[in-house]
Design an enzyme around this catalytic site. Sequence first.
Site, PDB file in Angstrom:
ATOM      1  N   ASN A 117       0.837  -1.201   0.000  1.00 32.44           N
ATOM      2  CA  ASN A 117       0.000   0.000   0.000  1.00 32.44           C
ATOM      3  C   ASN A 117       0.871   1.250   0.000  1.00 32.44           C
ATOM      4  O   ASN A 117       1.973   1.260   0.535  1.00 32.44           O
ATOM      5  CB  ASN A 117      -0.943  -0.002   1.218  1.00 32.44           C
ATOM      6  CG  ASN A 117      -0.374   0.745   2.407  1.00 32.44           C
ATOM      7  OD1 ASN A 117      -0.453   1.971   2.494  1.00 32.44           O
ATOM      8  ND2 ASN A 117       0.230  -0.012   3.330  1.00 32.44           N
ATOM      9  N   SER A 182       5.748   5.351   8.823  1.00 27.80           N
ATOM     10  CA  SER A 182       5.132   5.005   7.547  1.00 27.80           C
ATOM     11  C   SER A 182       6.064   5.387   6.409  1.00 27.80           C
ATOM     12  O   SER A 182       6.654   6.470   6.413  1.00 27.80           O
ATOM     13  CB  SER A 182       3.800   5.743   7.374  1.00 27.80           C
ATOM     14  OG  SER A 182       3.326   5.586   6.048  1.00 27.80           O
ATOM     15  N   ASN A 184       5.064   6.066   3.446  1.00 26.72           N
ATOM     16  CA  ASN A 184       4.250   6.669   2.390  1.00 26.72           C
ATOM     17  C   ASN A 184       4.006   8.163   2.552  1.00 26.72           C
ATOM     18  O   ASN A 184       3.272   8.755   1.770  1.00 26.72           O
ATOM     19  CB  ASN A 184       2.906   5.932   2.307  1.00 26.72           C
ATOM     20  CG  ASN A 184       3.084   4.481   1.933  1.00 26.72           C
ATOM     21  OD1 ASN A 184       3.885   4.140   1.069  1.00 26.72           O
ATOM     22  ND2 ASN A 184       2.361   3.597   2.608  1.00 26.72           N
ATOM     23  N   THR A 185       4.595   8.786   3.572  1.00 31.63           N
ATOM     24  CA  THR A 185       4.583  10.243   3.720  1.00 31.63           C
ATOM     25  C   THR A 185       6.023  10.715   3.621  1.00 31.63           C
ATOM     26  O   THR A 185       6.855  10.339   4.452  1.00 31.63           O
ATOM     27  CB  THR A 185       3.977  10.663   5.071  1.00 31.63           C
ATOM     28  OG1 THR A 185       2.598  10.286   5.108  1.00 31.63           O
ATOM     29  CG2 THR A 185       4.084  12.166   5.265  1.00 31.63           C
ATOM     30  N   LYS A 225       5.529   3.738  17.090  1.00 32.51           N
ATOM     31  CA  LYS A 225       5.508   2.693  16.064  1.00 32.51           C
ATOM     32  C   LYS A 225       6.758   2.806  15.210  1.00 32.51           C
ATOM     33  O   LYS A 225       7.042   3.868  14.651  1.00 32.51           O
ATOM     34  CB  LYS A 225       4.254   2.798  15.202  1.00 32.51           C
ATOM     35  CG  LYS A 225       4.072   1.603  14.258  1.00 32.51           C
ATOM     36  CD  LYS A 225       2.670   1.565  13.695  1.00 32.51           C
ATOM     37  CE  LYS A 225       2.432   0.296  12.891  1.00 32.51           C
ATOM     38  NZ  LYS A 225       1.014   0.185  12.430  1.00 32.51           N
ATOM     39  N   ASN A 254       5.875  -1.348  11.466  1.00 34.64           N
ATOM     40  CA  ASN A 254       5.123  -0.807  10.341  1.00 34.64           C
ATOM     41  C   ASN A 254       5.419  -1.649   9.095  1.00 34.64           C
ATOM     42  O   ASN A 254       6.054  -2.705   9.190  1.00 34.64           O
ATOM     43  CB  ASN A 254       5.520   0.662  10.112  1.00 34.64           C
ATOM     44  CG  ASN A 254       4.357   1.527   9.632  1.00 34.64           C
ATOM     45  OD1 ASN A 254       3.610   1.130   8.743  1.00 34.64           O
ATOM     46  ND2 ASN A 254       4.208   2.699  10.228  1.00 34.64           N
TER      47      ASN A 254
END
Length: 352
Positions: A117, A182, A184-185, A225, A254
């Site tokens: 994702n 994450s 994705n940022t 996390k 993660n």
Amino acid sequence: MLFDKIARPALYRLAKSDPEVVHERTVRALGRLGAVRPALAALHRVYAVDAPVTVFGIRFPNRVGLAAGMDKDGRALHAWPALGFGFVEVGTVTRLAQPGNPKPRLFTLAASDAVINRMGFNNAGAEALARRLAEGGKPRVPLGISIGKSKVTPLEDAVEDYRASLRALHPYADYVAINVSSPNTPGLRELQDRSALAELLAELRGTAATLAEEAGTTAAPLLVKVAPDLTHEALAELLEVCLEHDVAGIIATNTTLGREGLAPADARVAEEAGGLSGRPLAERAREVVRFVREETGDRLPVIGVGGISGPEDARRMLDAGASLVQVYTAFALHGPGLVRRINRTLAGEPAR
């Protein structure tokens, strides 16, 4: 078995094989189900397992939780406990509402029992989640809220961005997960560096303490996390910072940028950018959990997440040092029977 053979193929067929459409329809349906008390009671009788444990000072009905990402905006809060989850983590939410990354951004790797994702923290914002919790109430199990940085917020302003989300959501959180991992940022993982993380944790702990004092309550435990892609040296440094700032625990891990362990049939999809979750992550996630336990002992309890696809994976994660586990990818791919099997096995009951 029925889910794998009948329900999942039907869901994907109706969604024209778009996993994000399947996800959205599932959460929407569970949100509607959450208003039907007789249905929730019936599901609870089938799926719930009572095997309580206390971690971070919180009593959990059982050790198996729903990981962040499945229900970012808390739309199905009352359905998850009925499906057997002992706690629910919503989010990751950001101070500002944001649409996330362009579609397509969610990919199923069926042969590898995995997902890639690059959602990008698509959510309605912290204030919207706070309003939903104020109006609809919390679930019957402990609620974790994962907060992250808004994409448009520069890194130098990240602390205030997180603080704003914490101020909005602290009254409703049994614990707060600080997502600095994450992939994705852009730039987010830089917040795992010592100086940036130390500043962030100091400010968030101070904010939580002030909010609790004003409300006459206790501050929600803060958990960090971490990414599975950190070296042991970088992870050890991160853990030192967490201990220095009295973090309550670690969520490990993660998604990963790695692509090891994928089936050849998934080679083409594996080229997609984003974080990988599911079965291929299991071994690395356990390694990180084991490292955290070895470095910190009982001072930083761990929620183990990553590649838990069945009871044996959950048991191995606990043996590695986790106090609780979370599932997401395997639940999405195989349905709620997975949660029941894990819980019953961990509780010493027949899995069925």
